[in-house]
Write an enzyme that holds these catalytic residues in place. Structure first.
Site, PDB file in Angstrom:
ATOM      1  N   CYS A  22       0.956  -1.216  -0.046  1.00 56.86           N
ATOM      2  CA  CYS A  22       0.008   0.132  -0.041  1.00 56.86           C
ATOM      3  C   CYS A  22       0.729   1.327   0.103  1.00 56.86           C
ATOM      4  CB  CYS A  22      -0.874  -0.283   1.230  1.00 56.86           C
ATOM      5  SG  CYS A  22      -2.082  -1.356   1.447  1.00 56.86           S
ATOM      6  N   HIS A  50      -3.106   7.045   2.782  1.00 57.50           N
ATOM      7  CA  HIS A  50      -3.550   5.799   2.312  1.00 57.50           C
ATOM      8  C   HIS A  50      -5.062   5.473   2.964  1.00 57.50           C
ATOM      9  CE1 HIS A  50      -3.839   1.495   1.004  1.00 57.50           C
ATOM     10  NE2 HIS A  50      -3.798   1.186   2.640  1.00 57.50           N
ATOM     11  N   ASN A  78     -10.149  -0.345   0.082  1.00 60.01           N
ATOM     12  CA  ASN A  78      -8.565  -0.105   0.105  1.00 60.01           C
ATOM     13  C   ASN A  78      -8.175  -0.648  -1.369  1.00 60.01           C
ATOM     14  OD1 ASN A  78      -6.040  -0.596   0.502  1.00 60.01           O
ATOM     15  ND2 ASN A  78      -5.978  -1.634   2.637  1.00 60.01           N
TER      16      ASN A  78
HETATM   17  O1  UT7 Z   1      -3.716  -1.608   3.777  1.00 59.20           O
HETATM   18  C1  UT7 Z   1      -2.737  -2.017   4.479  1.00 59.20           C
HETATM   19  C2  UT7 Z   1      -3.057  -1.603   5.610  1.00 59.20           C
HETATM   20  N1  UT7 Z   1      -4.461  -2.241   6.104  1.00 59.20           N
HETATM   21  C3  UT7 Z   1      -4.968  -2.097   7.222  1.00 59.20           C
HETATM   22  O2  UT7 Z   1      -4.712  -0.785   7.744  1.00 59.20           O
HETATM   23  C4  UT7 Z   1      -6.218  -2.621   7.770  1.00 59.20           C
HETATM   24  C5  UT7 Z   1      -6.318  -2.348   9.207  1.00 59.20           C
HETATM   25  N2  UT7 Z   1      -7.164  -3.025  10.158  1.00 59.20           N
HETATM   26  C6  UT7 Z   1      -8.643  -2.571  10.017  1.00 59.20           C
HETATM   27  O3  UT7 Z   1      -8.794  -1.890   9.319  1.00 59.20           O
HETATM   28  C7  UT7 Z   1      -9.490  -3.133  11.079  1.00 59.20           C
HETATM   29  O4  UT7 Z   1      -8.806  -3.969  11.872  1.00 59.20           O
HETATM   30  C8  UT7 Z   1     -10.337  -4.282  10.443  1.00 59.20           C
HETATM   31  C9  UT7 Z   1     -11.601  -3.557   9.406  1.00 59.20           C
HETATM   32  C10 UT7 Z   1      -9.801  -5.393   9.435  1.00 59.20           C
HETATM   33  C11 UT7 Z   1     -11.332  -5.289  11.528  1.00 59.20           C
HETATM   34  O5  UT7 Z   1     -11.687  -4.140  12.388  1.00 59.20           O
HETATM   35  P1  UT7 Z   1     -11.574  -4.283  14.140  1.00 59.20           P
HETATM   36  O6  UT7 Z   1     -12.585  -3.065  14.784  1.00 59.20           O
HETATM   37  O7  UT7 Z   1     -10.063  -3.955  14.309  1.00 59.20           O
HETATM   38  O8  UT7 Z   1     -12.235  -5.624  14.350  1.00 59.20           O
HETATM   39  P2  UT7 Z   1     -11.487  -6.808  14.919  1.00 59.20           P
HETATM   40  O9  UT7 Z   1     -10.505  -7.586  14.143  1.00 59.20           O
HETATM   41  O10 UT7 Z   1     -11.086  -6.600  16.249  1.00 59.20           O
HETATM   42  O11 UT7 Z   1     -12.655  -7.719  15.082  1.00 59.20           O
HETATM   43  C12 UT7 Z   1     -13.879  -7.745  15.901  1.00 59.20           C
HETATM   44  C13 UT7 Z   1     -14.832  -8.587  15.735  1.00 59.20           C
HETATM   45  C14 UT7 Z   1     -14.405  -9.996  15.690  1.00 59.20           C
HETATM   46  O12 UT7 Z   1     -15.346 -10.774  16.513  1.00 59.20           O
HETATM   47  P3  UT7 Z   1     -15.221 -11.193  17.952  1.00 59.20           P
HETATM   48  O13 UT7 Z   1     -13.850 -12.117  18.111  1.00 59.20           O
HETATM   49  O14 UT7 Z   1     -15.178 -10.068  18.737  1.00 59.20           O
HETATM   50  O15 UT7 Z   1     -16.323 -12.011  18.147  1.00 59.20           O
HETATM   51  C15 UT7 Z   1     -14.418 -10.315  14.482  1.00 59.20           C
HETATM   52  O16 UT7 Z   1     -14.594 -11.823  14.295  1.00 59.20           O
HETATM   53  O17 UT7 Z   1     -15.297  -8.405  14.521  1.00 59.20           O
HETATM   54  C16 UT7 Z   1     -15.548  -9.566  13.883  1.00 59.20           C
HETATM   55  N3  UT7 Z   1     -15.332  -9.307  12.556  1.00 59.20           N
HETATM   56  C17 UT7 Z   1     -16.459  -9.116  11.540  1.00 59.20           C
HETATM   57  N4  UT7 Z   1     -17.556  -9.314  11.694  1.00 59.20           N
HETATM   58  C18 UT7 Z   1     -18.667  -8.830  10.859  1.00 59.20           C
HETATM   59  C19 UT7 Z   1     -14.394  -9.083  11.555  1.00 59.20           C
HETATM   60  N5  UT7 Z   1     -14.548  -8.928  10.443  1.00 59.20           N
HETATM   61  C20 UT7 Z   1     -15.904  -8.933  10.252  1.00 59.20           C
HETATM   62  C21 UT7 Z   1     -16.991  -8.807   9.409  1.00 59.20           C
HETATM   63  N6  UT7 Z   1     -18.247  -8.844   9.515  1.00 59.20           N
HETATM   64  N7  UT7 Z   1     -16.500  -8.333   7.914  1.00 59.20           N
END
Ligand code: UT7
Length: 333
Positions: free
Chosen positions: A117, A260, A290
């Site tokens: 990225c 980004h 993204n």
């Molecule tokens: O381009 C290079 C750089 N990339 C990035 O910068 C991406 C950086 N990361 C992010 O944007 C975020 O971390 C995400 C969008 C990927 C995830 O968001 P988050 O608020 O960090 O969620 P999390 O990973 O802490 O997950 C929270 C909950 C989990 O469930 P439990 O374990 O709390 O029951 C996940 O399983 O959300 C769940 N979850 C979803 N639920 C519904 C993860 N993805 C999804 C989804 N739909 N698509």
């Protein structure tokens, strides 16, 4: 004779026609429109059509940038394409683009760079060095991706984030005393975090037993989103401050911050960290998702074409990606 300065004289971008909404994604994986829009700010992304490859998007964006700059393809004396989703292992996508835009007559060098990225900002930094050294005058710098081809469409934590697209700029050499142009670029990498964000397969790992070379993909995007989020905010904040300090400027001097476009919450957290009001952040993640190396030039082109960026504005580009890699470029427009 003073060192020449690289100036952006044209921008362009291209998005595939097909839009994919959050509701459509919710039919494929266990997610919801509400979760995606509230956790990421993404409302839709574009998906390349069957047979539409990265060089097609890159060439379309490049031609628009050439038109905006009033340049002919044969005027170019360097082409750099930043991509992690090249058409082929080799040759470089930049050489395929050279042919597609009809720039091959000039026999200028063309190569790809891979910093995920951060790729476009790295490529801009490299192009800036070519112009400053006098090696090149007119340079086409592209960020182009078809991430839809490397996401795991069964993994809800990654497939909801990415989209396809391309953005491009034309650089020209301006006299050394010029106040407008790229003021400085700042690039970093820390390879200790490879496992947090990567594609799981690759050429030199060879083919696993039973690999069907006609049908099996080379791997999928694999990411520890939560950890990447924290590191992205920290690194983008610190490289933004580094770029400003190097030029004796402060955040109050910045007209437009173009980070980004990974996640709206990352954009907001980074702006907060560097004390920048949110109305000076160019945000396109809602309609592109993204797009990796394409995201910064796509957002830049949008802000140029809708008239937000005006001559003499101070524009700060900032990116973070796999590696980890991160980089910033400070530009007096
Ligand atoms: O381009 C290079 C750089 N990339 C990035 O910068 C991406 C950086 N990361 C992010 O944007 C975020 O971390 C995400 C969008 C990927 C995830 O968001 P988050 O608020 O960090 O969620 P999390 O990973 O802490 O997950 C929270 C909950 C989990 O469930 P439990 O374990 O709390 O029951 C996940 O399983 O959300 C769940 N979850 C979803 N639920 C519904 C993860 N993805 C999804 C989804 N739909 N698509």
């Amino acid at each position: 004779m003073s060192t020449p300065r690289a100036r952006i004289i044209g921008t362009g971008s291209f998005l595939p026609e097909k839009r994919m909404t959050n509701d459509e994604l919710a039919k494929i994986v266990d997610t919801s429109e509400e979760w995606i829009s509230s956790r990421t700010g993404i409302l839709e992304r574009r998906i390349a059509a069957e047979g539409e490859v990265t060089s097609d998007l890159a060439a379309a964006a490049g031609l628009k940038a050439l038109a905006a700059a009033g340049c002919a393809p044969e005027d170019l004396d360097l082409i750099i394409c930043a991509t992690s989703t090249p058409d082929l292992v080799f040759p470089a996508t930049a050489t395929i683009v050279q042919r597609k835009i009809g720039a091959q007559k000039a026999k200028a060098p063309a190569f790809d760079i891979q910093a995920v990225c951060t790729g476009f900002v790295y490529a801009l930094g490299i192009a800036d060095q070519f112009v400053r050294s006098g090696m090149s005058k007119k340079v086409l710098v592209i960020g182009a991706e078809t991430f839809s081809r490397i996401v795991d469409w069964e993994d809800r934590t990654t497939c909801i984030l990415f989209g396809d697209g391309a953005g491009a700029v034309i650089l020209d050499s301006a006299p050394g005393g010029s106040t407008q142009g790229i003021l400085s670029t700042h690039m970093h990498a820390d390879g200790s975090h490879v496992e947090l964000l990567r594609v799981t397969g690759g050429v030199s790992h060879g083919r696993p037993e039973g690999f069907d070379w006609r049908h099996d993909a080379l791997g999928f995007v694999d990411m520890q989103g939560n950890e990447v989020f924290k590191q992205a905010v920290k690194a983008m904040g610190s490289v933004a401050e580094e770029a400003l300090a190097a030029n004796g400027l402060t955040i109050n001097d910045v007209h437009w911050f173009i980070p980004h476009q990974a996640n709206r919450r990352i954009l907001q957290a980074t702006a907060k960290r560097i004390n920048l009001p949110e109305d000076r952040v160019v945000t396109t993640v809602d309609h592109h998702g993204n797009t990796s190396a394409a995201s910064v030039p796509l957002a830049l082109d949008e802000a140029v074409r809708d008239g937000r960026i005006q001559p003499n504005h101070l524009v700060l580009l900032d990116a973070f990606g796999g590696g980890f890699t991160w980089a910033a470029a400070l530009i007096r427009w």
